[in-house]
Write a protein that holds these residues in place. Sequence first.
Motif, PDB file in Angstrom:
ATOM      1  N   LEU A  31       2.490   1.654  -3.438  1.00 34.17           N
ATOM      2  CA  LEU A  31       1.541   2.057  -4.469  1.00 34.17           C
ATOM      3  C   LEU A  31       1.164   3.529  -4.355  1.00 34.17           C
ATOM      4  O   LEU A  31       0.757   4.141  -5.339  1.00 34.17           O
ATOM      5  CB  LEU A  31       0.286   1.184  -4.427  1.00 34.17           C
ATOM      6  CG  LEU A  31       0.461  -0.266  -4.876  1.00 34.17           C
ATOM      7  CD1 LEU A  31      -0.842  -1.037  -4.684  1.00 34.17           C
ATOM      8  CD2 LEU A  31       0.941  -0.353  -6.317  1.00 34.17           C
ATOM      9  N   VAL A  56     -14.281   2.778  -6.713  1.00 33.91           N
ATOM     10  CA  VAL A  56     -13.347   2.480  -5.627  1.00 33.91           C
ATOM     11  C   VAL A  56     -13.979   2.895  -4.310  1.00 33.91           C
ATOM     12  O   VAL A  56     -14.553   3.986  -4.203  1.00 33.91           O
ATOM     13  CB  VAL A  56     -12.001   3.219  -5.836  1.00 33.91           C
ATOM     14  CG1 VAL A  56     -11.058   2.985  -4.674  1.00 33.91           C
ATOM     15  CG2 VAL A  56     -11.352   2.782  -7.148  1.00 33.91           C
ATOM     16  N   GLU A  74     -11.500  -1.870  -5.527  1.00 30.45           N
ATOM     17  CA  GLU A  74     -12.144  -1.451  -6.757  1.00 30.45           C
ATOM     18  C   GLU A  74     -13.082  -2.534  -7.265  1.00 30.45           C
ATOM     19  O   GLU A  74     -12.736  -3.715  -7.270  1.00 30.45           O
ATOM     20  CB  GLU A  74     -11.097  -1.143  -7.829  1.00 30.45           C
ATOM     21  CG  GLU A  74     -11.681  -0.612  -9.109  1.00 30.45           C
ATOM     22  CD  GLU A  74     -10.617  -0.141 -10.081  1.00 30.45           C
ATOM     23  OE1 GLU A  74     -11.002   0.482 -11.086  1.00 30.45           O
ATOM     24  OE2 GLU A  74      -9.414  -0.399  -9.859  1.00 30.45           O
ATOM     25  N   SER A  86       0.828  -1.209   0.000  1.00 30.62           N
ATOM     26  CA  SER A  86       0.000   0.000   0.000  1.00 30.62           C
ATOM     27  C   SER A  86       0.860   1.255   0.000  1.00 30.62           C
ATOM     28  O   SER A  86       0.608   2.194  -0.768  1.00 30.62           O
ATOM     29  CB  SER A  86      -0.926  -0.005   1.217  1.00 30.62           C
ATOM     30  OG  SER A  86      -1.651   1.203   1.293  1.00 30.62           O
ATOM     31  N   PRO A  89      -6.981  -1.492  -6.517  1.00 26.18           N
ATOM     32  CA  PRO A  89      -6.928  -0.571  -7.647  1.00 26.18           C
ATOM     33  C   PRO A  89      -5.524  -0.542  -8.265  1.00 26.18           C
ATOM     34  O   PRO A  89      -4.518  -0.493  -7.557  1.00 26.18           O
ATOM     35  CB  PRO A  89      -7.267   0.791  -7.029  1.00 26.18           C
ATOM     36  CG  PRO A  89      -8.045   0.447  -5.793  1.00 26.18           C
ATOM     37  CD  PRO A  89      -7.443  -0.836  -5.294  1.00 26.18           C
ATOM     38  N   GLY A  90      -5.480  -0.605  -9.583  1.00 26.13           N
ATOM     39  CA  GLY A  90      -4.209  -0.571 -10.294  1.00 26.13           C
ATOM     40  C   GLY A  90      -3.576  -1.927 -10.513  1.00 26.13           C
ATOM     41  O   GLY A  90      -2.588  -2.043 -11.233  1.00 26.13           O
ATOM     42  N   ALA A  91      -4.126  -2.967  -9.900  1.00 26.81           N
ATOM     43  CA  ALA A  91      -3.578  -4.313 -10.091  1.00 26.81           C
ATOM     44  C   ALA A  91      -3.874  -4.794 -11.510  1.00 26.81           C
ATOM     45  O   ALA A  91      -4.832  -4.357 -12.155  1.00 26.81           O
ATOM     46  CB  ALA A  91      -4.180  -5.288  -9.077  1.00 26.81           C
ATOM     47  N   VAL A  92      -3.045  -5.698 -11.977  1.00 26.60           N
ATOM     48  CA  VAL A  92      -3.250  -6.377 -13.262  1.00 26.60           C
ATOM     49  C   VAL A  92      -3.912  -7.713 -12.956  1.00 26.60           C
ATOM     50  O   VAL A  92      -3.486  -8.423 -12.043  1.00 26.60           O
ATOM     51  CB  VAL A  92      -1.896  -6.605 -13.973  1.00 26.60           C
ATOM     52  CG1 VAL A  92      -2.054  -7.494 -15.189  1.00 26.60           C
ATOM     53  CG2 VAL A  92      -1.260  -5.273 -14.338  1.00 26.60           C
ATOM     54  N   GLU A 106       4.647   7.644  -6.726  1.00 25.51           N
ATOM     55  CA  GLU A 106       4.437   7.837  -8.159  1.00 25.51           C
ATOM     56  C   GLU A 106       4.847   6.603  -8.952  1.00 25.51           C
ATOM     57  O   GLU A 106       4.184   6.213  -9.900  1.00 25.51           O
ATOM     58  CB  GLU A 106       5.231   9.051  -8.626  1.00 25.51           C
ATOM     59  CG  GLU A 106       4.953   9.433 -10.057  1.00 25.51           C
ATOM     60  CD  GLU A 106       5.635  10.722 -10.451  1.00 25.51           C
ATOM     61  OE1 GLU A 106       6.193  10.767 -11.557  1.00 25.51           O
ATOM     62  OE2 GLU A 106       5.618  11.671  -9.645  1.00 25.51           O
ATOM     63  N   ASP A 107       5.966   5.993  -8.579  1.00 24.83           N
ATOM     64  CA  ASP A 107       6.442   4.780  -9.239  1.00 24.83           C
ATOM     65  C   ASP A 107       6.776   3.756  -8.162  1.00 24.83           C
ATOM     66  O   ASP A 107       7.836   3.829  -7.551  1.00 24.83           O
ATOM     67  CB  ASP A 107       7.678   5.068 -10.089  1.00 24.83           C
ATOM     68  CG  ASP A 107       8.231   3.820 -10.762  1.00 24.83           C
ATOM     69  OD1 ASP A 107       7.561   2.757 -10.741  1.00 24.83           O
ATOM     70  OD2 ASP A 107       9.340   3.890 -11.308  1.00 24.83           O
ATOM     71  N   VAL A 157       4.861  -4.171 -10.519  1.00 25.27           N
ATOM     72  CA  VAL A 157       3.478  -4.295 -10.951  1.00 25.27           C
ATOM     73  C   VAL A 157       2.812  -5.292 -10.003  1.00 25.27           C
ATOM     74  O   VAL A 157       3.396  -6.314  -9.655  1.00 25.27           O
ATOM     75  CB  VAL A 157       3.357  -4.731 -12.431  1.00 25.27           C
ATOM     76  CG1 VAL A 157       3.976  -6.085 -12.670  1.00 25.27           C
ATOM     77  CG2 VAL A 157       1.908  -4.733 -12.880  1.00 25.27           C
TER      78      VAL A 157
END
Length: 147
Positions: free
Chosen positions: A32, A129, A124, A29, A56-59, A35-36, A40
Amino acid sequence: MFSDWAAPADAAAHFAHRLAVETDVADVSAALAAEDPGFVLVDTRSRAAWDSGHVPGAVHLPGREIAERAAAELDRTVPVVTYCWGPGCNGATRAALALSSLGYRVREMLGGFEYWAREGLPVETAAGVHRPDADPLTTPTAVSCGC
């Protein structure tokens, strides 16, 4: 059971290795939020589980599809953090094994999605969200584990 303790150097090597291949919900957390984050995040659960809520943002890359899809969907130069349902499931471990066997640098997020949600972190769904209420057994407000 308690008569065969590991030598301190062996224990230190073991725990250092675990820290090299595992991470936790709080550290993911925090990363994430940057910014970077430097990795992944990969949700290895089924489509139904993903649709019920994910980080949120996970693949979304189900464990059973890693062999076929990883090369097309993940950059081998970017480290991967895997998660599955929770500590009672070894899907993230199996996914981490599959990805590392394909040449990816991988860590497993201990606690999985269960502890992500139980700690009141963003979830999400198709509706957007939201932040679930934190479970006081996993995210005490009056006492901290201090780690």
